[in-house]
Design a protein around this motif. Structure first.
Motif: not given
Length: 129
Positions: A37-42
């Motif tokens: 989820q964090e990677e997707k935001k980045i």
């Protein structure tokens, strides 16, 4: 049979230059620090800022696709300045995600993990930073 052989021999295989290869490795090392989820935001932050990179539309589309699909390779090579901008945007995004102290740790770890690749490609990794 001759037609099939001719078709196979005309397939072009794209090969990234050394600096783009090291750039891809560095970003992939950074992304490994994050849950999906964090990677997707980045990645979304990077995609949203691609228009700030001064390169042709074809290269922007390749970069967009690479970020969106999590591809292992880019279908184009890039100028060092373009890759530096994307590294900068990545750093801003990870600062927003985890704060500047963790962002510095993640970047330092990614640089360390990428050094051997840079050495093997005869490229100075710190030129990207």
């Amino acid at each position: 049979d001759d037609l099939k052989a001719a078709d196979k021999s005309s397939i072009l295989v794209f090969e990234n230059d050394d600096k783009t290869t090291v750039f891809m490795t560095l970003l992939q090392q950074i992304f490994m620090n994050f849950v999906e989820q964090e990677e997707k935001k980045i990645r979304r932050y990077l995609i949203d800022n691609l228009s700030k990179i001064d390169t042709d539309n074809r290269r922007l589309k390749h970069m967009h696709q690479w970020l969106l699909e999590k591809s292992m390779t880019l279908a184009a090579n890039y100028k060092i300045e373009d890759m530096q901008k994307l590294i900068h945007f990545t750093y801003v995004a990870i600062c927003e995600a985890v704060g500047p102290v963790k962002a510095d740790q993640y970047l330092a770890q990614a640089v360390k993990e990428t050094e051997s690749s840079a050495h093997n490609h005869h490229f100075k990794l710190h030129d990207l930073l």
